[in-house]
Design an enzyme around this catalytic site. Structure first.
Site, PDB file in Angstrom:
ATOM      1  N   ARG A 116       0.814  -1.200   0.000  1.00  0.00           N
ATOM      2  CA  ARG A 116       0.000   0.000   0.000  1.00  0.00           C
ATOM      3  C   ARG A 116       0.862   1.269   0.000  1.00  0.00           C
ATOM      4  NH1 ARG A 116      -2.952   0.521   5.365  1.00  0.00           N
ATOM      5  NH2 ARG A 116      -4.331  -1.160   4.769  1.00  0.00           N
ATOM      6  N   TYR A 117       2.099   1.126   0.467  1.00  0.00           N
ATOM      7  CA  TYR A 117       3.015   2.271   0.506  1.00  0.00           C
ATOM      8  C   TYR A 117       4.182   1.990  -0.440  1.00  0.00           C
ATOM      9  CZ  TYR A 117       0.594   3.414   4.885  1.00  0.00           C
ATOM     10  OH  TYR A 117      -0.338   3.716   5.828  1.00  0.00           O
ATOM     11  N   ARG A 120       7.466   0.058   1.416  1.00  0.00           N
ATOM     12  CA  ARG A 120       7.350  -1.069   2.350  1.00  0.00           C
ATOM     13  C   ARG A 120       6.086  -1.875   2.053  1.00  0.00           C
ATOM     14  NH1 ARG A 120       5.838   3.801   4.133  1.00  0.00           N
ATOM     15  NH2 ARG A 120       4.431   4.116   5.893  1.00  0.00           N
ATOM     16  N   CYS A 129      -2.070 -18.098  14.397  1.00  0.00           N
ATOM     17  CA  CYS A 129      -1.665 -17.407  15.628  1.00  0.00           C
ATOM     18  C   CYS A 129      -1.844 -18.382  16.768  1.00  0.00           C
ATOM     19  CB  CYS A 129      -2.545 -16.184  15.891  1.00  0.00           C
ATOM     20  SG  CYS A 129      -2.483 -14.990  14.565  1.00  0.00           S
ATOM     21  N   CYS A 133      -7.063 -13.166  18.825  1.00  0.00           N
ATOM     22  CA  CYS A 133      -7.581 -12.010  19.537  1.00  0.00           C
ATOM     23  C   CYS A 133      -8.963 -11.695  18.988  1.00  0.00           C
ATOM     24  CB  CYS A 133      -6.665 -10.810  19.330  1.00  0.00           C
ATOM     25  SG  CYS A 133      -4.929 -11.223  19.484  1.00  0.00           S
ATOM     26  N   CYS A 136      -9.378  -8.981  16.161  1.00  0.00           N
ATOM     27  CA  CYS A 136      -8.452  -9.042  15.017  1.00  0.00           C
ATOM     28  C   CYS A 136      -9.026  -8.423  13.742  1.00  0.00           C
ATOM     29  CB  CYS A 136      -8.088 -10.497  14.742  1.00  0.00           C
ATOM     30  SG  CYS A 136      -6.911 -10.669  13.392  1.00  0.00           S
ATOM     31  N   ARG A 138      -7.882  -9.115  10.737  1.00  0.00           N
ATOM     32  CA  ARG A 138      -7.882 -10.092   9.637  1.00  0.00           C
ATOM     33  C   ARG A 138      -8.619 -11.373  10.037  1.00  0.00           C
ATOM     34  NH1 ARG A 138      -2.077  -8.921   9.023  1.00  0.00           N
ATOM     35  NH2 ARG A 138      -2.068  -6.875   8.022  1.00  0.00           N
ATOM     36  N   ASP A 297      -9.772  -1.418  14.340  1.00  0.00           N
ATOM     37  CA  ASP A 297     -10.407  -1.426  13.023  1.00  0.00           C
ATOM     38  C   ASP A 297     -11.833  -1.973  13.112  1.00  0.00           C
ATOM     39  OD1 ASP A 297      -8.176  -0.440  11.601  1.00  0.00           O
ATOM     40  OD2 ASP A 297      -7.244  -2.423  11.715  1.00  0.00           O
ATOM     41  N   ASP A 334      -6.529   3.573  10.938  1.00  0.00           N
ATOM     42  CA  ASP A 334      -6.383   3.111   9.577  1.00  0.00           C
ATOM     43  C   ASP A 334      -7.624   3.535   8.818  1.00  0.00           C
ATOM     44  OD1 ASP A 334      -4.485   1.456   7.968  1.00  0.00           O
ATOM     45  OD2 ASP A 334      -4.102   0.617   9.956  1.00  0.00           O
ATOM     46  N   LYS A 341      -2.732   4.761   6.995  1.00  0.00           N
ATOM     47  CA  LYS A 341      -2.861   5.247   8.367  1.00  0.00           C
ATOM     48  C   LYS A 341      -2.981   6.772   8.393  1.00  0.00           C
ATOM     49  CE  LYS A 341      -0.216   1.470  10.391  1.00  0.00           C
ATOM     50  NZ  LYS A 341      -0.029   0.751   9.112  1.00  0.00           N
TER      51      LYS A 341
END
Ligand SMILES: *Cc1c(COP(=O)(O)O)cnc(C)c1O
Ligand code: SF4
Length: 398
Positions: A116-117, A120, A129, A133, A136, A138, A297, A334, A341
């Protein structure tokens, strides 16, 4: 003052074998997954029981015995418990409820890469994971148990990174890259290091929080070998900084790996200035720089865990000036649908007149800053001649 970090005391209800407690593979193998596993250790509230029946296979549930031991067995409002325990509230529609809140699908040129940038990109090396969480971002990606050490998606992702000379930084994410064993991780790191233009590798991981025993001397040596590797941890609450976690962070810092923490502001978990302050100070003491304080998010079923932007700004405003700049995380939201961001800084400006801007500082001091006139600031820098000199000195290509 010397800060203390206490070790956890595991309980029998977690079937903890003292000889194996410190073995990270035992922790991940013995993760709590079913309602039965959770009921053996926790007294479940009705909305939590509903979470197990209602969620089906949509949002994964998993928790290491270590992290379960950190939560209250009886109190559903316990902050750690809110992070790990499914709830019927996750089934509610919510104010925004986006399956892909960050528009990551649109920013994914090949599977497993989010770019997206310009300089990076994220590389999602696994979707696993060791704790899922509840907030999350995703949720729809994580937990299908697709580790990616090799295979055609891996090769495509790697050749994409190779083909983008403008990329300087690759962020290993997921899922949690440190759920990979040392062997697969070593291959990923050395493959990335074989790409000439990649300068920095970041590893985004919650393992130091949910399974600090993952940080073995072998892992530390492996990361160090591929320096510069930045380790981005994800502590949300001061209680997560146990003796075990402190030892893991110390081992990483002693090896010269720069440590940064990204927290998420969560309703009923850490949305109070005193909690953020305690977390940040303890992290800083352990040589972890608090980096981001993320606005949660709007992924599906997270409304009960999200704060309002006003709430988040209020927390940040209260900390500003009172907390060392070294310990101050940047509040950021975000922008949904792939906007990237946006930093949310408190606004201290109260008036403008001509070249003067009036500010009221954190403790109430009011004063003007007057910018120099146009004629002084319009002296252009001779960028070309500066870059030319630098190229002559270093032989760097334009
Ligand atoms: C957050 C993020 C980054 C890293 O942003 P920094 O501000 O450099 O930490 C990179 N790529 C994506 C897609 C991101 O969401
Ligand atoms: S560790 Fe990160 S990717 Fe994994 S469930 Fe938690 S927030 Fe999601």
């Amino acid at each position: 003052m010397k800060l203390h970090f206490d070790d956890l005391v595991p309980r029998d209800s977690l079937r903890a074998d003292p000889a194996l407690w410190g073995d990270w593979t035992w922790q991940t193998r013995s993760a709590l997954r079913t309602r039965g596993d959770f009921e053996r250790h926790f007294e479940l509230a009705p909305h939590e029981r509903e979470g197990f029946t209602g969620l089906g296979d949509v949002f994964q549930v998993r928790c290491t015995p270590y992290y379960a031991a950190l939560a209250s067995r009886v109190e559903p409002l316990d902050p750690i418990r809110r992070i790990l325990m499914p709830s019927g509230l996750e089934l509610l529609a919510g104010a925004q409820a986006m399956p892909d809140p960050l528009g990551e699908r649109a920013n994914s040129p090949v599977p497993r890469i989010i770019h997206r940038y310009p300089d990076r990109a994220l590389f999602l090396v696994t979707d696993t994971c060791s704790v899922y969480c509840r907030y999350c971002t995703r949720k729809h990606f994580t937990g299908n148990d697709h580790a990616l050490a090799r295979g055609s998606d891996y090769d495509r992702a790697l050749s994409y990174l190779k083909g983008r000379a403008g990329l300087r930084e690759v962020i290993l994410s997921g899922g949690d890259p440190l759920t990979l064993g040392d062997g697969p991780l070593a291959r990923v790191l050395s493959d990335l290091r074989s790409i000439e233009h990649i300068e920095i590798i970041r590893v985004g991981t919650r393992m130091p929080v949910v399974c600090p025993m993952r940080v073995t001397p072998e892992l530390v040596a492996l990361l160090k070998k591929h320096n510069p590797v930045y380790v981005m941890t994800h502590f949300n609450h001061p209680r997560e900084l146990t003796g075990e976690a402190a030892r893991a962070l110390t081992a990483l810092a002693d090896a010269g790996l720069p440590l940064f923490n990204q927290m998420v502001l969560l309703n009923g978990v850490n949305n109070h200035p005193a909690i953020v302050q305690a977390l940040s100070r303890r992290l800083l003491y352990l040589r972890v720089k608090p980096y981001y304080m993320h606005q949660c998010d709007p992924s599906e079923g997270t409304d009960h865990l999200r704060t309002s932007i006003e709430d988040s700004l209020g927390i940040q405003r209260e900390l500003w000036g009172n907390l060392s700049g070294l310990a101050m995380p940047n509040l950021s939201v975000d922008i949904p649908e792939g906007g990237g961001k946006a930093g949310l800084a408190p606004d201290f400006e109260v008036a403008r007149a001509g070249r003067a801007r009036t500010y009221v500082g954190w403790d109430g001091v009011r004063a003007d800053y007057v910018s120099p006139g146009e004629e002084t600031i319009r002296k252009p820098i001779d960028v070309e001649s500066y870059l030319g000199e630098w190229r002559a000195l270093t032989g760097a290509k334009p």
